[in-house]
Design a protein around this motif. Structure first.
Motif, short mmCIF file in Angstrom:
data_model
loop_
_atom_site.label_atom_id
_atom_site.label_comp_id
_atom_site.label_asym_id
_atom_site.label_seq_id
_atom_site.Cartn_x
_atom_site.Cartn_y
_atom_site.Cartn_z
N ARG A 2 0.91 -1.01 0.06
CA ARG A 2 -0.09 0.06 -0.19
C ARG A 2 0.80 1.23 -0.06
O ARG A 2 1.68 1.58 0.96
CB ARG A 2 -0.94 -0.01 1.35
N SER A 26 -0.88 -5.85 -7.98
CA SER A 26 -1.40 -6.14 -6.35
C SER A 26 -1.15 -5.11 -5.31
O SER A 26 -1.67 -4.73 -4.24
CB SER A 26 -0.88 -7.20 -5.57
N ASP A 27 -0.54 -3.74 -6.03
CA ASP A 27 -0.28 -2.84 -5.03
C ASP A 27 -1.68 -1.87 -5.11
O ASP A 27 -2.51 -1.83 -6.28
CB ASP A 27 0.87 -1.82 -5.92
N GLU A 28 -1.81 -1.39 -4.01
CA GLU A 28 -2.81 -0.25 -3.83
C GLU A 28 -1.91 1.16 -3.57
O GLU A 28 -0.98 1.39 -2.85
CB GLU A 28 -3.59 -0.47 -2.33
N ILE A 29 -2.81 2.17 -4.28
CA ILE A 29 -1.78 3.44 -4.52
C ILE A 29 -2.84 4.51 -3.87
O ILE A 29 -3.95 4.58 -4.18
CB ILE A 29 -1.38 3.76 -5.81
N ILE A 30 -2.47 5.40 -2.86
CA ILE A 30 -3.03 6.61 -2.44
C ILE A 30 -2.38 7.85 -2.79
O ILE A 30 -1.17 7.80 -2.49
CB ILE A 30 -3.22 6.67 -0.90
N ARG A 52 -8.01 0.23 -7.03
CA ARG A 52 -6.57 0.05 -6.50
C ARG A 52 -6.09 1.43 -6.29
O ARG A 52 -4.97 1.52 -5.47
CB ARG A 52 -5.63 -0.78 -7.28
N SER A 54 -6.76 5.56 -5.30
CA SER A 54 -7.52 6.54 -4.52
C SER A 54 -6.97 7.77 -4.50
O SER A 54 -5.50 7.99 -4.49
CB SER A 54 -8.01 5.88 -3.28
N GLY A 72 -2.49 2.48 7.44
CA GLY A 72 -2.40 1.21 6.75
C GLY A 72 -1.53 1.26 5.55
O GLY A 72 -1.23 0.45 4.70
N CYS A 73 -0.61 2.23 5.45
CA CYS A 73 0.37 2.27 4.19
C CYS A 73 1.74 1.60 4.54
O CYS A 73 2.11 1.52 5.64
CB CYS A 73 0.54 3.78 4.02
N ASP A 74 2.37 1.28 3.53
CA ASP A 74 3.85 0.57 3.79
C ASP A 74 4.76 1.36 3.35
O ASP A 74 5.78 1.26 3.70
CB ASP A 74 3.68 -0.97 2.96
#
Length: 342
Positions: A2, A26-30, A52, A54, A72-74
């Motif tokens: 994330r 599979s990566d989520e990006i903010i 994925r 936002s 929740g970010c990595d």
């Protein structure tokens, strides 16, 4: 993973977001962006189609908002910055606030959230003129002293060294990159290459500072994004936390060469070139030695300038709606830049 991308609606940031979405399913990006004049949601068409990705509109100087958004970010990839040298000469306070204070806020938030990686996007501007300690012109090394020559470069140098101090003091897993000049899609047209392209297309003069022999190493933004991707997802080999990596293309060109090339590709007359008074603190040569990132990660560029500039010209020529939207906002600084050679 994330990933929290600051400035992800800007030029390099948005291209990096596109790169991640295409390569890492599979990566989520903010994306966290305050949407100043250079931030543009039109740079992120995937927002409406990709779960994925936002977006949060926010200021990196706002500690509470940043800490909350990071939950929740990595990892952080920190692009957000005031970046234009010319603007820094007349709006210095904004550069100090965003580039130094904003980076401090992010570093503190990353420390509190125990992030696994903090990728700080610096610039080769922090070196000043590319030269050895003895003053001999050569590409800058990661170990060279920082000698910024503009308020923009100084603000980035301050943030650059602050980021390193968080590795040294707190073992926050910071990695710093210093890249040469980027070009490619979605670049705000106050910068040299898109400004030249737009002026050439619209039959305005292309303004050349001084004698036009100021030299820069030019890298296509796609190549830059590939290098950042390798660093962000690095898991094997030598550790990268606490390390600095130069990123460049070894494609040095003068301002005059760029103007001449763009006019030639567009079949426009050389008479559109217009020499204007040189700007303050103008660095004569920017270039970086990239041996370190090549040796440790095997990274090297894939897009030669002659190919990349044609692709970039085509992008601006084919995205008239994107350009029209920017021009509708009637940004005073942009209008002055476009008409500098008149």
């Amino acid at each position: 993973m994330r990933i929290f991308v600051t400035g992800g609606a800007g030029f390099i940031g948005s291209n990096f977001v596109h790169h991640l979405l295409n390569k890492h399913t599979s990566d989520e990006i903010i994306v966290f962006d305050t949407l100043t004049y250079a931030g543009n949601l039109a740079n992120l068409p995937s927002l409406s189609t990709t779960a994925r990705l936002s977006f949060i509109q926010g200021d990196i100087c706002d500690e509470r908002s940043v800490l909350q958004a990071l939950a929740g970010c990595d990892a952080i990839v920190h692009f957000a910055a005031e970046t234009h040298v010319d603007r820094s000469l007349v709006e210095t306070q904004n550069f100090i606030a965003t580039n130094v204070q904003g980076t401090y806020v992010l570093l503190e938030a990353a420390r509190k959230r125990h992030l696994q990686r903090f990728l700080y996007i610096s610039t080769d501007e922090v070196y000043g003129n590319a030269c050895s300690p003895a003053g001999v012109s050569r590409p800058s090394l990661e170990s060279d002293s920082l000698r910024p020559l503009s308020p923009y470069a100084a603000s980035k140098a301050g943030a650059d060294t602050l980021a390193f101090s968080y590795w040294a003091s707190y073992e926050l897993p910071v990695t710093i990159t210093r890249c040469s000049n980027n070009y490619g899609p979605y670049q705000y047209p106050e910068k040299q290459i898109p400004l030249f392209i737009l002026n050439a297309l619209e039959d305005r003069p292309l303004p050349i500072y001084g004698d036009g022999q100021h030299s820069r190493d030019w890298i296509h933004v796609y190549d830059h994004c590939a290098a950042l991707d390798l660093l962000l997802h690095h898991t094997e080999g030598q550790p990268i936390a606490g390390e600095i990596f130069n990123i460049g293309a070894h494609q040095e060109r003068s301002t005059l060469e760029n103007a001449t090339t763009i006019l030639k590709v567009l079949e426009k007359p050389g008479e559109q070139i217009s020499f204007v008074k040189d700007r303050l603190g103008h660095v004569r040569r920017h270039a970086v030695d990239t041996e370190k990132i090549y040796q440790q990660l095997g990274w090297q560029t894939q897009i030669p300038f002659d190919e990349g500039i044609k692709q970039t010209i085509d992008w601006y020529r084919n995205n008239t709606a994107w350009l029209a939207d920017l021009k509708q906002k009637n940004n005073e600084f942009l209008q002055k830049a476009l008409n500098l050679g008149l």
